[in-house]
Scaffold this active site. Structure first.
Site, PDB file in Angstrom:
ATOM      1  N   ARG A 262      -3.153 -13.474  -2.432  1.00  0.00           N
ATOM      2  CA  ARG A 262      -3.577 -14.652  -1.255  1.00  0.00           C
ATOM      3  C   ARG A 262      -3.907 -15.380  -0.147  1.00  0.00           C
ATOM      4  O   ARG A 262      -3.706 -16.228   0.286  1.00  0.00           O
ATOM      5  CB  ARG A 262      -4.085 -12.821  -0.076  1.00  0.00           C
ATOM      6  CG  ARG A 262      -3.839 -11.966   0.130  1.00  0.00           C
ATOM      7  CD  ARG A 262      -3.173 -11.027   0.850  1.00  0.00           C
ATOM      8  NE  ARG A 262      -3.057  -9.480   0.609  1.00  0.00           N
ATOM      9  CZ  ARG A 262      -2.073  -9.550   0.886  1.00  0.00           C
ATOM     10  NH1 ARG A 262      -0.603 -10.066   1.278  1.00  0.00           N
ATOM     11  NH2 ARG A 262      -1.545  -7.647   0.421  1.00  0.00           N
TER      12      ARG A 262
ATOM     13  N   ASP B 110      -6.433  -7.864   4.605  1.00  0.00           N
ATOM     14  CA  ASP B 110      -6.335  -8.460   3.792  1.00  0.00           C
ATOM     15  C   ASP B 110      -5.537  -9.911   4.422  1.00  0.00           C
ATOM     16  O   ASP B 110      -4.913 -11.165   3.573  1.00  0.00           O
ATOM     17  CB  ASP B 110      -5.336  -8.056   3.753  1.00  0.00           C
ATOM     18  CG  ASP B 110      -5.962  -7.349   2.117  1.00  0.00           C
ATOM     19  OD1 ASP B 110      -6.865  -6.781   1.837  1.00  0.00           O
ATOM     20  OD2 ASP B 110      -5.233  -5.708   2.092  1.00  0.00           O
TER      21      ASP B 110
ATOM     22  N   ARG C 251     -12.919 -13.812  -1.118  1.00  0.00           N
ATOM     23  CA  ARG C 251     -12.555 -14.877  -0.561  1.00  0.00           C
ATOM     24  C   ARG C 251     -13.021 -15.516   0.104  1.00  0.00           C
ATOM     25  O   ARG C 251     -12.083 -16.012   1.354  1.00  0.00           O
ATOM     26  CB  ARG C 251     -10.826 -13.440   0.187  1.00  0.00           C
ATOM     27  CG  ARG C 251      -9.978 -12.647  -0.724  1.00  0.00           C
ATOM     28  CD  ARG C 251      -8.783 -12.483  -0.727  1.00  0.00           C
ATOM     29  NE  ARG C 251      -8.256 -12.536  -1.076  1.00  0.00           N
ATOM     30  CZ  ARG C 251      -7.563 -11.273  -1.744  1.00  0.00           C
ATOM     31  NH1 ARG C 251      -7.719 -10.801  -0.704  1.00  0.00           N
ATOM     32  NH2 ARG C 251      -6.178 -10.209  -1.993  1.00  0.00           N
TER      33      ARG C 251
ATOM     34  N   ARG D 196       1.316   4.068  -3.173  1.00  0.00           N
ATOM     35  CA  ARG D 196       1.179   5.214  -2.573  1.00  0.00           C
ATOM     36  C   ARG D 196       3.069   6.637  -2.925  1.00  0.00           C
ATOM     37  O   ARG D 196       2.212   7.341  -3.401  1.00  0.00           O
ATOM     38  CB  ARG D 196       0.767   6.334  -1.156  1.00  0.00           C
ATOM     39  CG  ARG D 196      -0.926   5.339  -1.233  1.00  0.00           C
ATOM     40  CD  ARG D 196      -0.864   4.844  -0.095  1.00  0.00           C
ATOM     41  NE  ARG D 196      -2.451   4.355   0.796  1.00  0.00           N
ATOM     42  CZ  ARG D 196      -3.138   4.099  -0.042  1.00  0.00           C
ATOM     43  NH1 ARG D 196      -2.048   2.454  -0.178  1.00  0.00           N
ATOM     44  NH2 ARG D 196      -4.121   3.264   0.261  1.00  0.00           N
TER      45      ARG D 196
ATOM     46  N   GLN E 220      -9.497   1.943  -0.360  1.00  0.00           N
ATOM     47  CA  GLN E 220      -9.271   2.687  -1.697  1.00  0.00           C
ATOM     48  C   GLN E 220     -10.449   4.016  -2.061  1.00  0.00           C
ATOM     49  O   GLN E 220      -9.944   4.519  -2.665  1.00  0.00           O
ATOM     50  CB  GLN E 220      -9.533   1.967  -2.610  1.00  0.00           C
ATOM     51  CG  GLN E 220      -8.357   0.745  -2.160  1.00  0.00           C
ATOM     52  CD  GLN E 220      -8.498  -0.148  -2.790  1.00  0.00           C
ATOM     53  OE1 GLN E 220      -9.409  -0.796  -4.278  1.00  0.00           O
ATOM     54  NE2 GLN E 220      -6.975  -1.085  -3.016  1.00  0.00           N
TER      55      GLN E 220
ATOM     56  N   SER F 161       0.897  -0.955   0.328  1.00  0.00           N
ATOM     57  CA  SER F 161       0.298   0.031   0.193  1.00  0.00           C
ATOM     58  C   SER F 161       0.960   1.105   0.169  1.00  0.00           C
ATOM     59  O   SER F 161       0.435   2.288  -0.999  1.00  0.00           O
ATOM     60  CB  SER F 161      -0.721   0.069   1.434  1.00  0.00           C
ATOM     61  OG  SER F 161      -1.575  -1.057   0.909  1.00  0.00           O
TER      62      SER F 161
HETATM   63  O1  SPQ Z   1      -4.788  -3.420  -4.567  1.00  0.00           O
HETATM   64  P1  SPQ Z   1      -5.781  -4.625  -4.037  1.00  0.00           P
HETATM   65  O2  SPQ Z   1      -5.436  -5.220  -5.735  1.00  0.00           O
HETATM   66  O3  SPQ Z   1      -7.112  -4.528  -4.025  1.00  0.00           O
HETATM   67  O4  SPQ Z   1      -5.015  -5.720  -2.820  1.00  0.00           O
HETATM   68  C1  SPQ Z   1      -5.310  -5.910  -2.312  1.00  0.00           C
HETATM   69  C2  SPQ Z   1      -4.847  -6.663  -1.358  1.00  0.00           C
HETATM   70  O5  SPQ Z   1      -4.967  -7.918  -0.413  1.00  0.00           O
HETATM   71  O6  SPQ Z   1      -3.267  -6.677  -1.309  1.00  0.00           O
HETATM   72  C3  SPQ Z   1      -7.133  -5.874  -1.650  1.00  0.00           C
HETATM   73  F1  SPQ Z   1      -7.181  -7.099  -2.381  1.00  0.00           F
HETATM   74  O7  SPQ Z   1      -5.397  -4.742  -0.788  1.00  0.00           O
HETATM   75  C4  SPQ Z   1      -6.073  -3.945  -0.227  1.00  0.00           C
HETATM   76  C5  SPQ Z   1      -7.148  -3.530   0.474  1.00  0.00           C
HETATM   77  O8  SPQ Z   1      -7.501  -4.623   0.811  1.00  0.00           O
HETATM   78  C6  SPQ Z   1      -4.726  -2.438  -1.053  1.00  0.00           C
HETATM   79  C7  SPQ Z   1      -5.776  -1.110   0.041  1.00  0.00           C
HETATM   80  C8  SPQ Z   1      -4.466  -0.192  -0.558  1.00  0.00           C
HETATM   81  O9  SPQ Z   1      -3.783   0.399  -0.210  1.00  0.00           O
HETATM   82  O10 SPQ Z   1      -5.277   1.467  -0.041  1.00  0.00           O
HETATM   83  C9  SPQ Z   1      -6.930  -1.263   1.165  1.00  0.00           C
HETATM   84  C10 SPQ Z   1      -7.757  -2.415   0.693  1.00  0.00           C
HETATM   85  O11 SPQ Z   1      -8.424  -2.271   0.397  1.00  0.00           O
HETATM   86  P2  SPQ Z   1      -9.558  -1.429   0.559  1.00  0.00           P
HETATM   87  O12 SPQ Z   1     -10.715  -1.983  -0.556  1.00  0.00           O
HETATM   88  O13 SPQ Z   1     -10.678  -1.807   1.874  1.00  0.00           O
HETATM   89  O14 SPQ Z   1      -9.296  -0.080   0.306  1.00  0.00           O
END
Ligand code: SPQ
Length: 430
Positions: free
Chosen positions: A389, A316, A347, A28, A170, A24
Site C-alpha cells: 500500500r 488500509d 504506516r 475467506r 482478523q 479479504s
Molecule cells: O492481511 P494483511 O497483511 O493484514 O493486510 C492488510 C492490508 O493492508 O492489505 C493490513 F495490513 O489488510 C487487513 C486489514 O487491515 C485485512 C483484513 C482482513 O481481511 O480481515 C483486516 C484488516 O486488519 P485488522 O487487523 O484490522 O483486522
C-alpha cells in the site's frame, strides 16, 4: 528489488477499468471452501501473492484446490478433512492468512507450524493467540506466542465471550472460526464494527451467525456447505484510482465492479466530505455483498478531520488518503489510527517519511498524522519498504508530482494488486 519510475501525468487519467477481486473476501472464500463439505467454486478471486499463500497453506493441510487466474475450485471434506501438515505453513506477507488460519487450526486435533516473511515476523499475534489459548488451544512462539514462527496444537476448544480492545476483523474472524468448531457459544465484542466479510460469508456457507450491535455470536459445532462464490472488486485497490481520479487534473475515470460493503466504504465518505466529484451506478448485490461502478472526476478538495468509527472502515486506505490530503486546501487531521503501526510496516512512519521526501507538508502524531495541503509535490527516490500500500500510494503521488518519482521494492505491489501498473497505464493512454 525492483525500482520503478512513475512519471507525472500531464494529460489526465481517463477511461474505465475493472477492479480485481477483493483480497479479504478471496482469502475467506478459499478458507471457508476448504473446511466446507463439498465443492466450492470461486469466480473473481484475486490472484495476488497474499491469497496465493492462503491456497498454498490449505493445500498443505490436504485440501484439493485448483486455481487458474481468477477461478478457483476447492474440494472441501468438512473440518475433519483437514490433515496434520508435514510441512511448515508459509503465509508469506499475509496477516489475514496468519490470523484466520490460527483460528481454524486452534480447534483442529493436530500439530502445525506457521511462518511468514520478515514483515509478518514483526506483527503482533497475541491479539489472536491469547483468546485462542483461553479457548483451550496450545500455541507457542517467539515472545511468548506473540511472534512467528508459531506452533499450534489444537483441539478440545470451548466457546468464549471475548471483548477485543481493537476493532479488528482478523481478531474477530479468528475467534469465530475457532468458535464454530468448539463446544458452546462464542461471542466477540469490538469497540467499533470491523469489516464483516467473515459474518456474511459464513452465512452464505450455511452457518448461523447472530449480530447485536458490536457483538457477533456463533453456536459451536457448525458445518459449512460448499457453494458458488462471486467476489466483487476490492475497494481498497479502487481507492488508489479514486484518489488519482480526484487529484490528477483533467481526469474522469470509471471503476467497475467495486465492493461497497458499508464496513469498507470509509474512503467514499472521505472523498465526498472533501468535495470530490464522485457518482455511483449499476448498484447490485453479489452473495450478500453490495457492488457498484464508481465514476470520479477531478475537483477542488478541502481538508477534513478523520477519526473514530470511520477508522476501521478505511484503515488500509490511509496511505493514499494522506496523498489525497496533500492536494486538499487546509489541514487534514487523521487520528485514532494507532493500528497503522502494526500493519505490513508502521504506516504512520512510512507514509510520513516517504511523503516528506516528495515535498509534502506532513507530520506524524501518536495516533495518526497531520497534512497541510500545499498542492506541491516533487520528484524523489522513495521506498515502499516492501509494503504494497505504501508502494501504490507513492505511485499515485507521482502522478501529481512535478518530476518522476522512483519507487524502490515496487514488486511488493503484487501482494494485493498485481495488475496495478497495467491499469494505471490503461488510464494514462486514453
Ligand atoms: O492481511 P494483511 O497483511 O493484514 O493486510 C492488510 C492490508 O493492508 O492489505 C493490513 F495490513 O489488510 C487487513 C486489514 O487491515 C485485512 C483484513 C482482513 O481481511 O480481515 C483486516 C484488516 O486488519 P485488522 O487487523 O484490522 O483486522
Amino acid at each position: 528489488m525492483a525500482d520503478v519510475v512513475v512519471e507525472p501525468v500531464r494529460q489526465g487519467l481517463n477511461g474505465d477499468i475493472t477492479i480485481p477481486g477483493d483480497k479479504s473476501i478471496s482469502h475467506r472464500a478459499v478458507m471457508f471452501g476448504a473446511v466446507a463439505n463439498g465443492r466450492t467454486t470461486i469466480e473473481g478471486f484475486l490472484p495476488g501473492e497474499d491469497c496465493i499463500s492462503t491456497i498454498s497453506c490449505f493445500k498443505k493441510l490436504g485440501v484439493a484446490i485448483d486455481h487458474e487466474q481468477d477461478r478457483v475450485t476447492v474440494d472441501g471434506n468438512g473440518w475433519d478433512g483437514l490433515q496434520e501438515p508435514v510441512e511448515i505453513l508459509d503465509v508469506g506477507n499475509s496477516g489475514t492468512t496468519t490470523r484466520l488460519m490460527l483460528g481454524v487450526l486452534a480447534a483442529r486435533p493436530f500439530h502445525s507450524v506457521i511462518i511468514g516473511d520478515q514483515s509478518i515476523a514483526k506483527r503482533p499475534m497475541s491479539r489472536v493467540t491469547v483468546p485462542l489459548r483461553d479457548m483451550g488451544a496450545s500455541i507457542d512462539g517467539r515472545a511468548e506466542g506473540n511472534l512467528t514462527p508459531l506452533s499450534i496444537r489444537g483441539g478440545n476448544t470451548k466457546g468464549i465471550s471475548y471483548t477485543s480492545k481493537v476493532a479488528s476483523a482478523q481478531v474477530k474472524s479468528a475467534i469465530l472460526l475457532a468458535g464454530i468448531q468448539s463446544e458452546g457459544i462464542t461471542s466477540v465484542h469490538e469497540p467499533f464494527i470491523s469489516r464483516d466479510h467473515t459474518e456474511r460469508m459464513l452465512e452464505a456457507f450455511g452457518v448461523e451467525v447472530e449480530r447485536d450491535g458490536n457483538t457477533v455470536s456463533v453456536r459451536g459445532k457448525q458445518e459449512l456447505t460448499g457453494r458458488h462464490i462471486v467476489i466483487p472488486g476490492d475497494i481498497s485497490s479502487a481507492a488508489f484510482f479514486l484518489v488519482a481520479g480526484a487529484i490528477v487534473p483533467n481526469s474522469n475515470i470509471t471503476l467497475r465492479n467495486v465492493g461497497m460493503n458499508p464496513t469498507r466504504t470509509g474512503i467514499i465518505d472521505v472523498l465526498l466530505a472533501m468535495g470530490a466529484d464522485l457518482t455511483l451506478s449499476n448498484q447490485q448485490v453479489l452473495n450478500g455483498e453490495p457492488v457498484a461502478d464508481l465514476t470520479i472526476a477531478t475537483s477542488s478538495l478541502k481538508a477534513i478531520e478523520i477519526g473514530g468509527e470511520l477508522i476501521p472502515r478505511l484503515i488500509d486506505e490511509i496511505p493514499v488518503i494522506a496523498v489525497l490530503a496533500t492536494q486538499a486546501s487546509g489541514k487534514t487531521v487523521i487520528k485514532d489510527a494507532e493500528e497503522l503501526k502494526v500493519k505490513e510496516t508502521n504506516r504512520i512512519d512510512t507514509v510520513v517519511s516517504e511523503l516528506k521526501k516528495i515535498g509534502a507538508s506532513i507530520e506524524a502524531t501518536e495516533d495518526g498524522m497531520i497534512i497541510n495541503g500545499t498542492g506541491c509535490l516533487q520528484g524523489a527516490h522513495v521506498q515502499s519498504f516492501g509494503d504494497h500500500r505504501i508502494g501504490m500510494a507513492m505511485a499515485v503521488a507521482a502522478c501529481v508530482s512535478d518530476q518522476p518519482v522512483t519507487i524502490a521494492e515496487s514488486e511488493a505491489i503484487a501482494v494485493s494488486y498485481p495488475t496495478f501498473f497495467t491499469d494505471l497505464n490503461t488510464l494514462k493512454s486514453l
